[in-house]
Design an enzyme around this catalytic site. Structure first.
Site, PDB file in Angstrom:
ATOM      1  CD  GLN A 184      38.991  40.520  31.641  1.00 18.91           C
ATOM      2  OE1 GLN A 184      39.392  41.010  30.591  1.00 18.91           O
ATOM      3  NE2 GLN A 184      39.817  39.941  32.491  1.00 18.91           N
ATOM      4  CG  HIS A 235      45.607  40.811  31.381  1.00 13.71           C
ATOM      5  ND1 HIS A 235      45.015  41.359  32.496  1.00 13.71           N
ATOM      6  CD2 HIS A 235      46.800  40.323  31.803  1.00 13.71           C
ATOM      7  CE1 HIS A 235      45.815  41.222  33.533  1.00 13.71           C
ATOM      8  NE2 HIS A 235      46.899  40.593  33.144  1.00 13.71           N
ATOM      9  CB  THR A 248      36.797  40.902  39.656  1.00 14.56           C
ATOM     10  OG1 THR A 248      37.666  39.838  40.054  1.00 14.56           O
ATOM     11  CG2 THR A 248      37.337  41.532  38.377  1.00 14.56           C
ATOM     12  CB  SER A 295      28.208  39.680  29.879  1.00 14.25           C
ATOM     13  OG  SER A 295      28.298  39.748  28.458  1.00 14.25           O
ATOM     14  CB  CYS A 296      32.721  42.273  30.466  1.00 15.09           C
ATOM     15  SG  CYS A 296      33.172  40.539  30.265  1.00 15.09           S
TER      16      CYS A 296
END
Length: 338
Positions: free
Chosen positions: A301, A218, A11, A141-142
């Site tokens: 993300q 999402h 991803t 992190s995102c």
């Protein structure tokens, strides 16, 4: 020209490879993964725009059966590059670090790894200077990446004393099955790791917060309750957000009703995979309440950490020592805020 390799073509890795390929002052030498995963099969069907290196030699036969050309081994890729972007699953990067050390290479790890894996816990806008010349960086992190963008933006304008955050977190990435199918919400203990991580990057800001996992894929939504060090108006807050290249101010009145609206809009723009590098802040959520700043933001993300990772290359390789020059070049090549 800085030579870059991406280890872990999933991803994040796919998007990192594309992000590096867009940079005019970097060369993507290749990507590495364990076998003929769906992203690797898609890479082959697209005509192998990136050279592929095999991280697990035992899987060579599977790749050959799938018709995927192999340019070499993981160790051969490491030897060819100046810096590795490790986008493997949590815990794998720490094991790969042994190889990076063996060949004296620099590396940037993603948010899933423990902070102890790196010399510096890194964010392009908030602490770029700390990453300059370091061998190992780890990205936030995102959620933390996008959160810090907004808090740092305000902090540089008005000074932020503390933040309370509430995160509505997507439970899995699109296409993930390993987390199971669910019709439930799940809450984490206070403080959530994003609040703790924010304080590691911005130690002068006090932070705490709640995180709720939701059965969607999402985007995350974060609400922020920030205490400024001096008075600021709502319009000044909005002006600050609008001036930030990696923040997109949107309006509910224009049809941006939530995370799905933003994902659809990114697809309508023709963005690959429906990606959006910018976080979005809803104009109607920005308010001043009891001298506190309140706002809500969306975290895409899958793509939000890509610009900050590119910033990390610039810092670690000492390509630019000035923070704004570095992030400006990343933004330029990724066509952010243009």
């Amino acid at each position: 020209m800085v030579k870059v390799g991406v280890v872990g073509y999933g991803t994040i890795g796919q998007r990192l490879a594309d992000g590096v390929a867009f940079q005019g002052d970097m060369e993507l030498v290749g990507v590495a993964d364990i076998g003929p995963t769906l992203p690797v099969r898609a890479l082959k069907e697209k005509g192998m725009p990136y050279d592929f290196y095999l991280a697990v030699p035992e899987n060579r036969e599977k790749l050959e059966e799938a018709g995927i050309p192999i340019s070499g081994t993981l160790e051969e890729l490491i030897q060819k590059v100046d810096i590795i972007l490790d986008a493997t699953n949590a815990g794998v990067g720490a094991k790969n670090k042994v190889l990076y050390e063996k060949y004296g290479k620099k590396a940037i790890f993603q948010g899933g790894e423990k902070t102890s894996v790196a010399d510096v816990f890194f964010h392009g806008y908030a602490n770029y200077e700390k990453g300059i010349g370091k061998q190992f960086l780890k990205l936030t992190s995102c959620n933390t990446t996008g959160l810090i963008r907004s808090v740092d933006c305000l902090d540089r304008v008005v000074g932020i004393d503390s933040v309370m955050i509430h995160i509505v977190r997507r439970v899995a990435d699109p296409g993930d099955y390993h987390r199971g199918l669910t019709n439930a919400l799940k809450i984490d203990p206070v403080p959530n790791h994003q609040a703790v991580d924010l304080m590691l990057i911005m130690p002068h800001v006090k932070a705490t917060g709640v995180l709720v996992h939701t059965p969607v894929t999402h985007g995350h939504i974060i609400t922020v309750f920030a205490k400024p060090k001096k008075k600021i108006t709502r319009e000044e807050v909005l002006e600050s957000f609008r001036a930030h290249p990696r923040i997109r101010v949107v309006r509910i009145a224009d049809g941006f009703l939530g995370n799905a609206s933003l994902f659809k809009y990114a697809r309508d723009l023709g963005n690959p995979r429906g990606d959006m590098y910018e976080i979005a802040i809803w104009e109607e959520t920005v308010t001043i309440f009891e001298d506190h700043i309140i706002y809500a933001l969306n975290i895409p993300q899958e793509a939000v950490v890509i610009p900050e990772t590119i910033d990390g290359i610039r810092a670690a390789m000492e390509m630019q020592t000035d923070r704004l020059e570095a992030v400006g070049l990343t933004n330029k090549y990724l066509k952010i805020g243009g």
